[in-house]
Design a protein around this motif. Sequence first.
Motif, PDB file in Angstrom:
ATOM      1  N   SER A  60       0.806  -1.207   0.000  1.00  0.00           N
ATOM      2  CA  SER A  60       0.000   0.000   0.000  1.00  0.00           C
ATOM      3  C   SER A  60       0.849   1.271   0.000  1.00  0.00           C
ATOM      4  N   ILE A  61       2.159   1.089  -0.208  1.00  0.00           N
ATOM      5  CA  ILE A  61       3.031   2.253  -0.300  1.00  0.00           C
ATOM      6  C   ILE A  61       2.997   2.787  -1.726  1.00  0.00           C
ATOM      7  N   GLY A  62       2.473   3.981  -1.880  1.00  0.00           N
ATOM      8  CA  GLY A  62       2.441   4.599  -3.197  1.00  0.00           C
ATOM      9  C   GLY A  62       3.627   5.534  -3.368  1.00  0.00           C
ATOM     10  N   ILE A  63       4.323   5.410  -4.474  1.00  0.00           N
ATOM     11  CA  ILE A  63       5.489   6.254  -4.733  1.00  0.00           C
ATOM     12  C   ILE A  63       5.044   7.468  -5.551  1.00  0.00           C
ATOM     13  N   VAL A  64       5.232   8.637  -4.962  1.00  0.00           N
ATOM     14  CA  VAL A  64       4.868   9.891  -5.631  1.00  0.00           C
ATOM     15  C   VAL A  64       6.152  10.648  -5.931  1.00  0.00           C
ATOM     16  N   LYS A  65       6.548  10.653  -7.177  1.00  0.00           N
ATOM     17  CA  LYS A  65       7.806  11.290  -7.553  1.00  0.00           C
ATOM     18  C   LYS A  65       7.614  12.795  -7.745  1.00  0.00           C
ATOM     19  N   ASP A  66       8.610  13.535  -7.273  1.00  0.00           N
ATOM     20  CA  ASP A  66       8.573  14.982  -7.388  1.00  0.00           C
ATOM     21  C   ASP A  66      10.012  15.480  -7.435  1.00  0.00           C
ATOM     22  N   LYS A  67      10.205  16.677  -7.973  1.00  0.00           N
ATOM     23  CA  LYS A  67      11.538  17.265  -8.002  1.00  0.00           C
ATOM     24  C   LYS A  67      11.765  18.067  -6.723  1.00  0.00           C
ATOM     25  N   PHE A  68      12.908  17.841  -6.083  1.00  0.00           N
ATOM     26  CA  PHE A  68      13.240  18.586  -4.870  1.00  0.00           C
ATOM     27  C   PHE A  68      14.750  18.590  -4.678  1.00  0.00           C
ATOM     28  N   ASP A  69      15.200  19.444  -3.784  1.00  0.00           N
ATOM     29  CA  ASP A  69      16.624  19.585  -3.476  1.00  0.00           C
ATOM     30  C   ASP A  69      17.007  18.560  -2.411  1.00  0.00           C
ATOM     31  N   ILE A  70      17.772  17.568  -2.798  1.00  0.00           N
ATOM     32  CA  ILE A  70      18.147  16.506  -1.865  1.00  0.00           C
ATOM     33  C   ILE A  70      19.025  17.046  -0.738  1.00  0.00           C
ATOM     34  N   ASN A  71      19.843  18.064  -1.037  1.00  0.00           N
ATOM     35  CA  ASN A  71      20.708  18.626   0.004  1.00  0.00           C
ATOM     36  C   ASN A  71      19.905  19.290   1.117  1.00  0.00           C
ATOM     37  N   GLU A  72      18.788  19.916   0.755  1.00  0.00           N
ATOM     38  CA  GLU A  72      17.940  20.529   1.766  1.00  0.00           C
ATOM     39  C   GLU A  72      17.330  19.458   2.674  1.00  0.00           C
ATOM     40  N   ILE A  73      16.928  18.331   2.068  1.00  0.00           N
ATOM     41  CA  ILE A  73      16.400  17.207   2.852  1.00  0.00           C
ATOM     42  C   ILE A  73      17.467  16.689   3.804  1.00  0.00           C
ATOM     43  N   VAL A  74      18.708  16.568   3.315  1.00  0.00           N
ATOM     44  CA  VAL A  74      19.808  16.097   4.155  1.00  0.00           C
ATOM     45  C   VAL A  74      20.028  17.049   5.329  1.00  0.00           C
ATOM     46  N   ARG A  75      20.037  18.352   5.046  1.00  0.00           N
ATOM     47  CA  ARG A  75      20.264  19.340   6.108  1.00  0.00           C
ATOM     48  C   ARG A  75      19.168  19.290   7.177  1.00  0.00           C
ATOM     49  N   VAL A  76      17.912  19.313   6.737  1.00  0.00           N
ATOM     50  CA  VAL A  76      16.790  19.344   7.675  1.00  0.00           C
ATOM     51  C   VAL A  76      16.715  18.058   8.491  1.00  0.00           C
ATOM     52  N   THR A  77      16.848  16.902   7.806  1.00  0.00           N
ATOM     53  CA  THR A  77      16.740  15.616   8.505  1.00  0.00           C
ATOM     54  C   THR A  77      17.874  15.439   9.499  1.00  0.00           C
ATOM     55  N   THR A  78      19.073  15.846   9.111  1.00  0.00           N
ATOM     56  CA  THR A  78      20.216  15.726  10.017  1.00  0.00           C
ATOM     57  C   THR A  78      20.021  16.593  11.255  1.00  0.00           C
ATOM     58  N   LYS A  79      19.513  17.805  11.064  1.00  0.00           N
ATOM     59  CA  LYS A  79      19.274  18.698  12.196  1.00  0.00           C
ATOM     60  C   LYS A  79      18.282  18.090  13.187  1.00  0.00           C
ATOM     61  N   ASN A  80      17.331  17.286  12.677  1.00  0.00           N
ATOM     62  CA  ASN A  80      16.339  16.657  13.556  1.00  0.00           C
ATOM     63  C   ASN A  80      16.976  15.685  14.550  1.00  0.00           C
ATOM     64  N   PHE A  81      18.190  15.229  14.259  1.00  0.00           N
ATOM     65  CA  PHE A  81      18.860  14.265  15.137  1.00  0.00           C
ATOM     66  C   PHE A  81      19.971  14.905  15.957  1.00  0.00           C
ATOM     67  N   GLU A  82      20.110  16.221  15.860  1.00  0.00           N
ATOM     68  CA  GLU A  82      21.187  16.889  16.585  1.00  0.00           C
ATOM     69  C   GLU A  82      21.037  16.730  18.099  1.00  0.00           C
ATOM     70  N   LEU A  83      19.809  16.835  18.604  1.00  0.00           N
ATOM     71  CA  LEU A  83      19.590  16.726  20.043  1.00  0.00           C
ATOM     72  C   LEU A  83      19.951  15.333  20.549  1.00  0.00           C
ATOM     73  N   GLN A  84      19.515  14.286  19.809  1.00  0.00           N
ATOM     74  CA  GLN A  84      19.824  12.917  20.225  1.00  0.00           C
ATOM     75  C   GLN A  84      21.328  12.665  20.193  1.00  0.00           C
ATOM     76  N   ALA A  85      21.996  13.205  19.156  1.00  0.00           N
ATOM     77  CA  ALA A  85      23.446  13.035  19.060  1.00  0.00           C
ATOM     78  C   ALA A  85      24.143  13.784  20.202  1.00  0.00           C
ATOM     79  N   LYS A  86      23.629  14.971  20.529  1.00  0.00           N
ATOM     80  CA  LYS A  86      24.224  15.772  21.608  1.00  0.00           C
ATOM     81  C   LYS A  86      24.090  15.062  22.943  1.00  0.00           C
ATOM     82  N   GLU A  87      22.950  14.401  23.166  1.00  0.00           N
ATOM     83  CA  GLU A  87      22.738  13.686  24.421  1.00  0.00           C
ATOM     84  C   GLU A  87      23.765  12.569  24.609  1.00  0.00           C
ATOM     85  N   LYS A  88      24.260  12.009  23.491  1.00  0.00           N
ATOM     86  CA  LYS A  88      25.275  10.951  23.563  1.00  0.00           C
ATOM     87  C   LYS A  88      26.685  11.500  23.349  1.00  0.00           C
TER      88      LYS A  88
END
Length: 319
Positions: free
Chosen positions: A213-241
């Motif tokens: 039931s996973i539908g793949i919806v392709k779209d154009k986007f900046d992969i680097n922006e995804i990398v930056r935002v997603t990585t920032k989401n884990f900064e707190l967990q990384a800092k705790e360790k």
Amino acid sequence: MTRNLEESERRYADLIENAPDPIIAIDKGGIMKLVNPAAESVSGYSAGEVLGKHFASLGIIAPSSAQLARKTFEEAISGRPVAPIEIEIIRKNDEHRTLEVNQKALSSEGVITGIQLILRDITERKKAEEVLQNQLRLESKLEEKERNFVSVASHQLLTPLTLISGYVSMMLSEEAITKEEKKSYLGESLSGVRRMTRLVKDLLSTSRIENKSIGIVKDKFDINEIVRVTTKNFELQAKEKRLKLTYQVKGQIEVLADRDLTIEILSNLLANAVKYTEKGGIVVSSNVKNDQVAVEISDTGVGIDQKDLSHIFEKFYFS
């Protein structure tokens, strides 16, 4: 009467000659006496190549079946009943086939003179049975892994719930707790909630994959922006360790892909990197290789054991 006997023998010979099943006759000494066309076809050898020779010297019976063939031949010659057996043969073109062999003693005036073999090529049936057995083994292994998964998942859900319950009970108790203790209890509770959230998300993802039931919806986007935002989401967990979490991306790299699935995959990889890295750091980078974008995550964690590498895409596998 002699004419009737000759006629009967002729009809029997015609029956053997035209039988669809391979038929072979061997005398008491193991010498090949009769081979019908069907037997020639299944072995690839002509009657002229085998008649007058000992059946064990022809090299047709595979070594793995030679002992069984000799044993059942001796039993049949002695007059004992012999159950059907399965043997492997090597055809003239070196092809291996599996035959079912039914043996019957031949006698004259009450004296056993040899045996008659009626063969049946069961190669395709054996292949089908092997495929089925392999499938059953795989299903059995999968069921066992699913049971183990449920057990592990239940434990991983119960553990943080127990901790959260304990911390909340302490904060609600009449006993005085310090501000630092309260902060610690809330921090541990938040960590437990995160663990449960990750597990539930994994369960939902597995369910969607299973139900296709996973539908793949392709779209154009900046992969680097995804990398930056997603990585920032884990900064707190990384800092705790006390881990150093960095990303190495430059400019914009436009890709055509499913944005949400890309974020989910990257999040899963980062979560594992943080979870299994005790000291050091984690680096996320992106670069273009042959018109394709490679996003790489490297860490100083324990890594995956060599024996587990072949199982990394196997559902419900735990090392």
